[in-house]
Scaffold this active site. Structure first.
Site, PDB file in Angstrom:
ATOM      1  N   SER A 196     -43.583  -0.630  38.706  1.00  0.00           N
ATOM      2  CA  SER A 196     -42.397  -1.482  38.623  1.00  0.00           C
ATOM      3  C   SER A 196     -42.418  -2.170  37.273  1.00  0.00           C
ATOM      4  CB  SER A 196     -42.418  -2.533  39.734  1.00  0.00           C
ATOM      5  OG  SER A 196     -41.439  -3.534  39.526  1.00  0.00           O
TER       6      SER A 196
ATOM      7  N   TYR B  36     -46.195  -9.880  44.002  1.00  0.00           N
ATOM      8  CA  TYR B  36     -45.731  -8.532  43.680  1.00  0.00           C
ATOM      9  C   TYR B  36     -46.069  -8.183  42.237  1.00  0.00           C
ATOM     10  CZ  TYR B  36     -42.565  -4.494  43.511  1.00  0.00           C
ATOM     11  OH  TYR B  36     -42.038  -3.232  43.372  1.00  0.00           O
TER      12      TYR B  36
END
Length: 246
Positions: free
Chosen positions: A131, A144
């Protein structure tokens, strides 16, 4: 003999789109995910094989490896996700553990279990779905961000350690991708809050955009390694900088 690919988290979103893309490209796809009904339906539609697998479970991963067998051409480590958006001072530690287990430990366990089969292919590919959170921090994303930074570090380390093996190691780092479940899972099923993530964004990426990029990455000649491909919608300059129409 058709090439064999494994896609984890293949029951929805980027994983499902990737399984469909690879099948269209001629791969036999082993579709791995936790939800039996969803994964069996996807596998049946693309002529693949379904394996119910929680990547955080060593037993499940061992069963996946047994299903794959002695030879594997492509592994797409896609399983993972985000939980919560609280400041680091207030975040639920259980969410951190969940994100590290699925994004990091799961990726490690599956890679360890399938690496011998990837080497045996003579031209294997490990592609980890990271990501942009693995490159740039943003407020509320501490858990995250940390997990995806760990995925990036694992990818880079594997590339160093496997440089003498016939296996290339790649990462795709998507930005804003609108899927059915990513934001919904992050906010514990709160649909209204999930919808706000994409409010005013006319054209976020969709799962197929990422799957198409993955299909291109793994189809390069064996001597070509796409170390990192960052893919974002045009209107997103950074995790925290998105143009929204009023």
């Amino acid at each position: 003999m058709s090439k064999l690919a494994v896609v984890t988290g293949a029951s929805s979103g980027i994983g499902e789109a990737t399984a469909r893309r690879l099948a269209a490209d001629g791969f036999e796809v082993v579709c791995a995910a936790r939800r039996a009904d969803r994964i069996e339906a996807v596998a049946a539609e693309i002529g693949g094989r379904a394996v119910v697998c929680d990547v955080t479970s060593a037993d499940d991963v061992a069963r996946l490896a047994a299903e794959v067998g002695a030879r594997l051409d492509v592994l797409v480590n896609n399983a993972g996700g985000a939980l919560g958006l609280a400041p680091a001072a207030d975040t639920d530690v259980a969410d951190w553990r969940g994100m590290f287990e699925s994004n990091v430990i799961g990726t490690l366990q599956v890679t360890q279990a399938l690496l011998p089969a990837l080497v045996a292919s003579g031209a294997g590919t490990i592609l980890n779905v990271g990501s942009i959170a693995g490159r740039v921090a943003y407020e509320g994303g501490s858990g995250y961000v940390a997990a995806k930074h760990a995925v990036a570090a694992l990818t880079e380390t594997l590339r160093l350690e496997l440089v003498d093996q016939p296996v290339r190691v790649e990462e795709i780092a998507p930005g804003m991708v609108r899927t059915e479940e990513f934001a919904l899972t992050r906010f514990g099923g709160d649909q209204e809050r999930a919808d706000k993530v994409y409010a005013g964004v006319s054209e976020p990426l969709v799962a197929q955009d990422v799957a198409d990029a993955i299909g291109w990455m793994v189809s390069r000649p064996a001597h070509v390694n796409i170390d990192l491909l960052v893919i974002k919608p045009r209107v997103q300059a950074a995790p925290h900088k998105v143009h929204r129409e009023s």
